[in-house]
Design a protein around this motif. Structure first.
Motif, PDB file in Angstrom:
ATOM      1  N   GLU A   1     -12.486  26.451 -21.970  1.00  9.73           N
ATOM      2  CA  GLU A   1     -13.795  27.119 -21.957  1.00  9.73           C
ATOM      3  C   GLU A   1     -14.479  27.124 -20.594  1.00  9.73           C
ATOM      4  O   GLU A   1     -15.342  27.965 -20.342  1.00  9.73           O
ATOM      5  CB  GLU A   1     -14.709  26.480 -22.996  1.00  9.73           C
ATOM      6  CG  GLU A   1     -14.227  26.666 -24.426  1.00  9.73           C
ATOM      7  CD  GLU A   1     -15.150  26.013 -25.431  1.00  9.73           C
ATOM      8  OE1 GLU A   1     -16.372  26.219 -25.324  1.00  9.73           O
ATOM      9  OE2 GLU A   1     -14.649  25.273 -26.301  1.00  9.73           O
ATOM     10  N   ASP A   2     -14.106  26.197 -19.712  1.00 13.63           N
ATOM     11  CA  ASP A   2     -14.723  26.183 -18.387  1.00 13.63           C
ATOM     12  C   ASP A   2     -13.771  26.736 -17.329  1.00 13.63           C
ATOM     13  O   ASP A   2     -13.889  26.425 -16.141  1.00 13.63           O
ATOM     14  CB  ASP A   2     -15.169  24.773 -18.009  1.00 13.63           C
ATOM     15  CG  ASP A   2     -14.009  23.775 -17.955  1.00 13.63           C
ATOM     16  OD1 ASP A   2     -12.885  24.139 -18.364  1.00 13.63           O
ATOM     17  OD2 ASP A   2     -14.219  22.639 -17.495  1.00 13.63           O
ATOM     18  N   SER A   3     -12.845  27.573 -17.737  1.00 15.62           N
ATOM     19  CA  SER A   3     -11.862  28.142 -16.820  1.00 15.62           C
ATOM     20  C   SER A   3     -12.496  29.221 -15.945  1.00 15.62           C
ATOM     21  O   SER A   3     -13.564  29.759 -16.252  1.00 15.62           O
ATOM     22  CB  SER A   3     -10.708  28.749 -17.613  1.00 15.62           C
ATOM     23  OG  SER A   3     -11.176  29.813 -18.428  1.00 15.62           O
TER      24      SER A   3
ATOM     25  N   VAL B   1     -17.512  34.795 -24.058  1.00 18.36           N
ATOM     26  CA  VAL B   1     -16.298  33.996 -24.221  1.00 18.36           C
ATOM     27  C   VAL B   1     -16.115  33.670 -25.698  1.00 18.36           C
ATOM     28  O   VAL B   1     -17.054  33.210 -26.363  1.00 18.36           O
ATOM     29  CB  VAL B   1     -16.368  32.694 -23.405  1.00 18.36           C
ATOM     30  CG1 VAL B   1     -15.141  31.820 -23.675  1.00 18.36           C
ATOM     31  CG2 VAL B   1     -16.490  33.004 -21.925  1.00 18.36           C
TER      32      VAL B   1
ATOM     33  N   ASN C   1      -8.556  29.287 -24.181  1.00 18.81           N
ATOM     34  CA  ASN C   1      -8.553  27.961 -24.782  1.00 18.81           C
ATOM     35  C   ASN C   1      -9.308  26.958 -23.913  1.00 18.81           C
ATOM     36  O   ASN C   1      -9.805  25.956 -24.420  1.00 18.81           O
ATOM     37  CB  ASN C   1      -7.113  27.487 -25.014  1.00 18.81           C
ATOM     38  CG  ASN C   1      -7.033  26.333 -25.986  1.00 18.81           C
ATOM     39  OD1 ASN C   1      -7.777  26.285 -26.960  1.00 18.81           O
ATOM     40  ND2 ASN C   1      -6.121  25.404 -25.741  1.00 18.81           N
TER      41      ASN C   1
ATOM     42  N   PRO D   1     -14.034  31.060 -27.575  1.00 20.21           N
ATOM     43  CA  PRO D   1     -13.148  29.904 -27.396  1.00 20.21           C
ATOM     44  C   PRO D   1     -12.089  29.860 -28.505  1.00 20.21           C
ATOM     45  O   PRO D   1     -12.392  30.048 -29.687  1.00 20.21           O
ATOM     46  CB  PRO D   1     -14.090  28.705 -27.502  1.00 20.21           C
ATOM     47  CG  PRO D   1     -15.479  29.265 -27.407  1.00 20.21           C
ATOM     48  CD  PRO D   1     -15.398  30.649 -27.949  1.00 20.21           C
TER      49      PRO D   1
ATOM     50  N   ASN E   1     -16.799  29.126 -34.737  1.00 16.53           N
ATOM     51  CA  ASN E   1     -17.077  30.395 -34.050  1.00 16.53           C
ATOM     52  C   ASN E   1     -17.834  31.402 -34.908  1.00 16.53           C
ATOM     53  O   ASN E   1     -18.136  32.500 -34.431  1.00 16.53           O
ATOM     54  CB  ASN E   1     -15.771  31.044 -33.587  1.00 16.53           C
ATOM     55  CG  ASN E   1     -15.181  30.383 -32.352  1.00 16.53           C
ATOM     56  OD1 ASN E   1     -15.790  29.484 -31.774  1.00 16.53           O
ATOM     57  ND2 ASN E   1     -14.007  30.817 -31.944  1.00 16.53           N
TER      58      ASN E   1
ATOM     59  N   GLN F   1     -11.651  26.533 -36.026  1.00 16.33           N
ATOM     60  CA  GLN F   1     -12.063  27.639 -35.159  1.00 16.33           C
ATOM     61  C   GLN F   1     -12.934  28.635 -35.927  1.00 16.33           C
ATOM     62  O   GLN F   1     -13.985  29.055 -35.441  1.00 16.33           O
ATOM     63  CB  GLN F   1     -10.817  28.340 -34.619  1.00 16.33           C
ATOM     64  CG  GLN F   1     -11.105  29.572 -33.766  1.00 16.33           C
ATOM     65  CD  GLN F   1      -9.909  30.502 -33.708  1.00 16.33           C
ATOM     66  OE1 GLN F   1      -9.483  31.037 -34.725  1.00 16.33           O
ATOM     67  NE2 GLN F   1      -9.354  30.679 -32.517  1.00 16.33           N
TER      68      GLN F   1
ATOM     69  N   ARG G   1     -10.322  27.144 -29.199  1.00 15.86           N
ATOM     70  CA  ARG G   1     -10.518  25.820 -29.812  1.00 15.86           C
ATOM     71  C   ARG G   1      -9.208  25.242 -30.362  1.00 15.86           C
ATOM     72  O   ARG G   1      -9.209  24.552 -31.385  1.00 15.86           O
ATOM     73  CB  ARG G   1     -11.582  25.887 -30.913  1.00 15.86           C
ATOM     74  CG  ARG G   1     -12.911  26.480 -30.418  1.00 15.86           C
ATOM     75  CD  ARG G   1     -14.016  26.317 -31.431  1.00 15.86           C
ATOM     76  NE  ARG G   1     -15.187  27.100 -31.069  1.00 15.86           N
ATOM     77  CZ  ARG G   1     -16.114  26.720 -30.182  1.00 15.86           C
ATOM     78  NH1 ARG G   1     -15.983  25.563 -29.565  1.00 15.86           N
ATOM     79  NH2 ARG G   1     -17.155  27.498 -29.920  1.00 15.86           N
TER      80      ARG G   1
ATOM     81  N   ALA H   1     -13.205  32.405 -17.901  1.00 13.45           N
ATOM     82  CA  ALA H   1     -14.380  32.303 -18.769  1.00 13.45           C
ATOM     83  C   ALA H   1     -15.667  32.502 -17.976  1.00 13.45           C
ATOM     84  O   ALA H   1     -16.630  33.103 -18.466  1.00 13.45           O
ATOM     85  CB  ALA H   1     -14.386  30.945 -19.471  1.00 13.45           C
ATOM     86  N   ARG H   2     -15.689  32.033 -16.729  1.00 14.09           N
ATOM     87  CA  ARG H   2     -16.901  32.165 -15.919  1.00 14.09           C
ATOM     88  C   ARG H   2     -17.158  33.613 -15.490  1.00 14.09           C
ATOM     89  O   ARG H   2     -18.309  33.982 -15.239  1.00 14.09           O
ATOM     90  CB  ARG H   2     -16.810  31.244 -14.700  1.00 14.09           C
ATOM     91  CG  ARG H   2     -16.870  29.760 -15.063  1.00 14.09           C
ATOM     92  CD  ARG H   2     -17.105  28.894 -13.839  1.00 14.09           C
ATOM     93  NE  ARG H   2     -15.956  28.858 -12.938  1.00 14.09           N
ATOM     94  CZ  ARG H   2     -14.956  27.983 -13.034  1.00 14.09           C
ATOM     95  NH1 ARG H   2     -14.961  27.073 -14.011  1.00 14.09           N
ATOM     96  NH2 ARG H   2     -13.965  27.993 -12.163  1.00 14.09           N
TER      97      ARG H   2
END
Length: 344
Positions: A128-130, A139, A126, A141, A27, A23, A143, A133-134
């Protein structure tokens, strides 16, 4: 019956050092850029929003942000937006939403209300396409990868590491960057510390206090939750500065107390409190760097105070997994709980 090493909780907590190492590397560029933007235009305040273990990570973040970047940090109640639909006045604020799954409707509604109220929304997730997150402007992540045990472990520790990396990049503090660089190895070293005294002492009890202060208060909150969740053991968490204000009246002969400490300005007072509990006949375990004695729960000496709670919580997860089995539970499948709690 599972062995202590066979539980998902054990395996996922054990993986935290490798998770965090990856991570921090992946990041680094994202957080360097975010840190530069925050230095150029600091928020007037920071507001956190989370539930469960994520809220305990936010409690840790409060101490990190306030001590390292000097910006007041407060926790928002998700119900203010999701139930009461109250507008938020958050111009020039940084709104930090923390969620492993990013799916809880009340956190999502709170993030939407924060954006509408003028805040910059930052999501630590955790997935990322939640949905969360949108909604976010930025965001981070975690990871941590898929987490199969109901009890969150590696995702919680990854959240704390993300908070530290964000703060290091924001503050530009070389000492904090150095603490992060050594963190994965410190976690590996702390994993094998001998905490057998804790499991032996708590197998038959029904109630206990968990105490921490400063950076360690979030660790106390998280441990108390995991005792309830995985071991069927009623535990209450208190700040070492607050437990004297009433709750200490409950502590008497044989009462169990778990104390978390780190080597900073809070340590002397925290150890004094442990001695006061012992003087009342309580059974006290102290988890602190270099701790010794029959009820000591040692951690590696020389660890930076700000990262000590990560080592303590990771080692606690290992102990809690074993204690859960010893008490007849399965730490991976707590009764009546699901992995994702979608609070309205």
């Amino acid at each position: 019956m599972k062995s202590p090493h066979d539980t998902l909780m054990y395996q996922e907590a054990h993986s935290a050092a490798d998770v965090i190492a990856q991570q921090l590397a992946v990041n680094a560029g994202l957080l360097a850029g975010l840190g530069a933007r925050l230095r150029a235009r600091p928020p007037r305040c920071i507001v956190t929003c989370a539930r469960g273990s994520s809220d305990h990570a936010a409690a840790y973040a409060k101490y990190v942000f306030e001590t390292r970047v000097g910006i007041v940090t407060a926790s928002a109640s998700p119900s203010v937006s999701s139930v009461y639909e109250a507008p938020l006045q958050l111009e020039d604020a940084l709104f930090l939403a923390v969620s492993q799954s990013g799916k809880s409707p009340d956190l999502l509604r709170s993030a939407e209300a924060a954006r509408a109220g003028g805040a910059q929304v930052l999501a630590l997730v955790n997935v990322e396409d939640s949905p969360l997150a949108r909604v976010a402007d930025t965001v981070i992540p975690l990871r941590a990868g898929p987490e199969r045990s109901v009890a969150a472990t590696k995702s919680y520790l990854a959240t704390l590491a993300a908070v530290l990396q964000l703060t290091a990049c924001w503050s530009g503090d070389p000492a904090l960057h150095a603490a992060l660089a050594r963190l994965p190895d410190d976690l590996r070293q702390g994993w094998d510390a001998d905490w057998s005294a804790l499991g032996a002492g708590l197998r038959e009890v029904h109630n206990l206090f968990v105490v921490g202060r400063g950076y360690g208060f979030g660790a106390a909150l998280e441990a108390a939750l995991k005792f309830k969740e995985t071991c069927g053991l009623h535990a209450e968490a208190f700040s070492a500065a607050e437990v004297r204000h009433g709750p200490m009246a409950l502590v008497g002969a044989g009462f169990p107390v778990l104390v978390f400490g780190q080597d900073d300005g809070t340590l002397e007072n925290t150890l004094q409190l442990a001695d006061e509990f012992r003087a009342r006949g309580a059974r006290v375990w102290v988890a602190a760097p270099g701790a010794s004695g029959p009820d000591a729960l040692p951690l590696p000496a020389g660890v930076p105070a700000i990262t000590t709670p990560l080592l303590a919580v990771q080692r606690f997860y290992r102990a809690a997994s074993a204690l859960s089995l010893a008490r007849g539970y399965d730490p991976d499948l707590p009764p009546h709980l699901r992995k994702v709690t979608e609070t309205l």
